[in-house]
Design a protein around this motif. Sequence first.
Motif, PDB file in Angstrom:
ATOM      1  N   GLU A   1      36.760  33.097  42.746  1.00 18.50           N
ATOM      2  CA  GLU A   1      37.388  34.342  42.303  1.00 18.50           C
ATOM      3  C   GLU A   1      38.411  34.805  43.349  1.00 18.50           C
ATOM      4  O   GLU A   1      39.520  35.232  43.022  1.00 18.50           O
ATOM      5  CB  GLU A   1      36.296  35.404  42.093  1.00 18.50           C
ATOM      6  CG  GLU A   1      36.785  36.786  41.746  1.00 18.50           C
ATOM      7  CD  GLU A   1      37.551  36.848  40.422  1.00 18.50           C
ATOM      8  OE1 GLU A   1      37.334  35.981  39.556  1.00 18.50           O
ATOM      9  OE2 GLU A   1      38.387  37.773  40.287  1.00 18.50           O
ATOM     10  N   TRP A   2      38.046  34.673  44.611  1.00 18.57           N
ATOM     11  CA  TRP A   2      38.972  35.059  45.683  1.00 18.57           C
ATOM     12  C   TRP A   2      40.248  34.206  45.645  1.00 18.57           C
ATOM     13  O   TRP A   2      41.363  34.729  45.747  1.00 18.57           O
ATOM     14  CB  TRP A   2      38.260  34.939  47.057  1.00 18.57           C
ATOM     15  CG  TRP A   2      39.181  35.342  48.143  1.00 18.57           C
ATOM     16  CD1 TRP A   2      39.443  36.608  48.585  1.00 18.57           C
ATOM     17  CD2 TRP A   2      40.044  34.466  48.885  1.00 18.57           C
ATOM     18  NE1 TRP A   2      40.422  36.572  49.551  1.00 18.57           N
ATOM     19  CE2 TRP A   2      40.789  35.277  49.754  1.00 18.57           C
ATOM     20  CE3 TRP A   2      40.247  33.095  48.889  1.00 18.57           C
ATOM     21  CZ2 TRP A   2      41.734  34.748  50.629  1.00 18.57           C
ATOM     22  CZ3 TRP A   2      41.195  32.560  49.754  1.00 18.57           C
ATOM     23  CH2 TRP A   2      41.913  33.387  50.612  1.00 18.57           C
ATOM     24  N   PHE A   3      40.071  32.887  45.483  1.00 14.87           N
ATOM     25  CA  PHE A   3      41.241  31.993  45.417  1.00 14.87           C
ATOM     26  C   PHE A   3      42.172  32.377  44.268  1.00 14.87           C
ATOM     27  O   PHE A   3      43.390  32.398  44.421  1.00 14.87           O
ATOM     28  CB  PHE A   3      40.796  30.534  45.226  1.00 14.87           C
ATOM     29  CG  PHE A   3      40.631  29.793  46.514  1.00 14.87           C
ATOM     30  CD1 PHE A   3      41.735  29.357  47.233  1.00 14.87           C
ATOM     31  CD2 PHE A   3      39.367  29.528  47.023  1.00 14.87           C
ATOM     32  CE1 PHE A   3      41.582  28.668  48.427  1.00 14.87           C
ATOM     33  CE2 PHE A   3      39.207  28.844  48.219  1.00 14.87           C
ATOM     34  CZ  PHE A   3      40.314  28.413  48.924  1.00 14.87           C
ATOM     35  N   GLN A   4      41.571  32.673  43.102  1.00 16.00           N
ATOM     36  CA  GLN A   4      42.421  32.977  41.957  1.00 16.00           C
ATOM     37  C   GLN A   4      43.246  34.240  42.202  1.00 16.00           C
ATOM     38  O   GLN A   4      44.408  34.315  41.829  1.00 16.00           O
ATOM     39  CB  GLN A   4      41.591  33.103  40.678  1.00 16.00           C
ATOM     40  CG  GLN A   4      42.435  33.184  39.425  1.00 16.00           C
ATOM     41  CD  GLN A   4      43.345  31.959  39.218  1.00 16.00           C
ATOM     42  OE1 GLN A   4      42.928  30.923  38.751  1.00 16.00           O
ATOM     43  NE2 GLN A   4      44.626  32.081  39.591  1.00 16.00           N
ATOM     44  N   ARG A   5      42.662  35.217  42.884  1.00 15.27           N
ATOM     45  CA  ARG A   5      43.438  36.442  43.163  1.00 15.27           C
ATOM     46  C   ARG A   5      44.459  36.220  44.273  1.00 15.27           C
ATOM     47  O   ARG A   5      45.534  36.800  44.263  1.00 15.27           O
ATOM     48  CB  ARG A   5      42.492  37.571  43.580  1.00 15.27           C
ATOM     49  CG  ARG A   5      41.630  38.024  42.441  1.00 15.27           C
ATOM     50  CD  ARG A   5      40.908  39.287  42.807  1.00 15.27           C
ATOM     51  NE  ARG A   5      39.670  39.393  42.061  1.00 15.27           N
ATOM     52  CZ  ARG A   5      38.806  40.380  42.194  1.00 15.27           C
ATOM     53  NH1 ARG A   5      39.051  41.362  43.059  1.00 15.27           N
ATOM     54  NH2 ARG A   5      37.706  40.403  41.482  1.00 15.27           N
ATOM     55  N   TYR A   6      44.117  35.364  45.231  1.00 13.44           N
ATOM     56  CA  TYR A   6      45.041  35.126  46.349  1.00 13.44           C
ATOM     57  C   TYR A   6      46.256  34.313  45.902  1.00 13.44           C
ATOM     58  O   TYR A   6      47.361  34.521  46.393  1.00 13.44           O
ATOM     59  CB  TYR A   6      44.305  34.409  47.490  1.00 13.44           C
ATOM     60  CG  TYR A   6      45.148  34.315  48.737  1.00 13.44           C
ATOM     61  CD1 TYR A   6      45.272  35.408  49.596  1.00 13.44           C
ATOM     62  CD2 TYR A   6      45.862  33.157  49.036  1.00 13.44           C
ATOM     63  CE1 TYR A   6      46.069  35.342  50.726  1.00 13.44           C
ATOM     64  CE2 TYR A   6      46.663  33.080  50.160  1.00 13.44           C
ATOM     65  CZ  TYR A   6      46.763  34.172  51.005  1.00 13.44           C
ATOM     66  OH  TYR A   6      47.563  34.111  52.120  1.00 13.44           O
ATOM     67  N   TYR A   7      46.015  33.358  44.998  1.00 13.88           N
ATOM     68  CA  TYR A   7      47.104  32.510  44.495  1.00 13.88           C
ATOM     69  C   TYR A   7      47.275  32.749  42.998  1.00 13.88           C
ATOM     70  O   TYR A   7      46.949  31.877  42.180  1.00 13.88           O
ATOM     71  CB  TYR A   7      46.790  31.030  44.718  1.00 13.88           C
ATOM     72  CG  TYR A   7      46.786  30.576  46.156  1.00 13.88           C
ATOM     73  CD1 TYR A   7      47.976  30.492  46.883  1.00 13.88           C
ATOM     74  CD2 TYR A   7      45.606  30.185  46.783  1.00 13.88           C
ATOM     75  CE1 TYR A   7      47.988  30.053  48.197  1.00 13.88           C
ATOM     76  CE2 TYR A   7      45.610  29.739  48.102  1.00 13.88           C
ATOM     77  CZ  TYR A   7      46.795  29.676  48.800  1.00 13.88           C
ATOM     78  OH  TYR A   7      46.796  29.242  50.094  1.00 13.88           O
ATOM     79  N   PRO A   8      47.828  33.913  42.583  1.00 16.30           N
ATOM     80  CA  PRO A   8      47.916  34.182  41.150  1.00 16.30           C
ATOM     81  C   PRO A   8      48.801  33.179  40.412  1.00 16.30           C
ATOM     82  O   PRO A   8      48.654  32.981  39.215  1.00 16.30           O
ATOM     83  CB  PRO A   8      48.504  35.598  41.087  1.00 16.30           C
ATOM     84  CG  PRO A   8      49.053  35.884  42.437  1.00 16.30           C
ATOM     85  CD  PRO A   8      48.342  35.003  43.420  1.00 16.30           C
TER      86      PRO A   8
END
Length: 366
Positions: A220-227
């Motif tokens: 979830e963190w990755f998806q928000r960091y790399y939209p």
Amino acid sequence: MAKIVSSWNDWDPLKRVIVGRCDNSMIPPEEPATSEKVPVDSEMRGMWGLRPLATVERGNECLENLVKILEDHGVVVDRPTPLQWNQAIGTPDFRNDSMMTCMPPRDILLTIGNEIMASANSFRCRYFEYLAYWPLMKQYFDEDPEFKWTQAPRPRLTDASYKHNYYDEKISLEERLVRTANKDFVTTEVEPMWDAADVMRMGKDLFIQHGLTTNRTAMEWFQRYYPELRVHAVNFPGDPYPIHIDATFVPLRPGLIINNPQRHLPEEQRAIFEANDWQIVDAAQPAHTEPPALCYSSVWLSMNCLVLDPKTVIVEASEVYQQEQMDKLGMNVLPCDLRDAYPFGGGLHCSTADVYREGTCEDYFP
Ligand code: DAV
């Protein structure tokens, strides 16, 4: 000022790379996350301390073999600066009796485009390992005006980050497999935790293994960091010790992946590859029935190859079946004697971290 850092995948032509070092390596003391991945019958259970010097020297010799092949192929090689890993460490949240090593770099550094990010590992003993790479990161920062030097949010790694007594001595292999199938792992979801070697980079897509070292909150963190990228969770129910994707699901070039035949990527996760005409080939059997002494990893480090470009791959010298298969798949195979570096954390892919590959961010799964 030059462009030094850029890499979007594991197969475009490699121009610059970091190769780890075995100096001062420790077998770390048991802690909530590590004991869970040491097999019950391993000779490493319950022991910790400096690794024997002769094995460190031999491991370093193996890494020098790799450096030579890389340099002979025009790749610039950078090396970390090892710390005294036997020092005790502490933060406001935990204390640990030692650190581990600066092998393998692939677990610690994640290169995506012009950014290198230090990871959020779940092992307390690896909390300060990134420091071994900071001199290189500073150098890239000084020399490449576009380089983004990043540290992922540091996990606190309090007791709340782990399920306690999650695996005890008596747990059977079958029970481990049931838990893997249920995606029930030793880490909790109180904060993002991830090893960089769980992330497979394929241009616009990141395939991230959910297992003992990387949790759902990290995805979830990755998806928000790399939209602008697409994050896909993958898991391999056939693996009783699921850790790191690079001995399980390994791309050789656009359109071709070798797959660990024991670990079973679920059908619905295969679909995206098949829908885009990627071929998923079962990897050849390993040449060995046992890993070397004092090794955390499985015999499937046979698959843990380093692709130099879409036609050239470095494979461990004793892995004759894997070499033969890659040759048949149309790759030029460069054998490298590296097996005695396996105990320090992994094979050819593990032992490196990308700094520069040619190419750009492509969409392989439109
Ligand atoms: O099969 O033991 C090792 C991966 C190390 N980066 C295995 C996974």
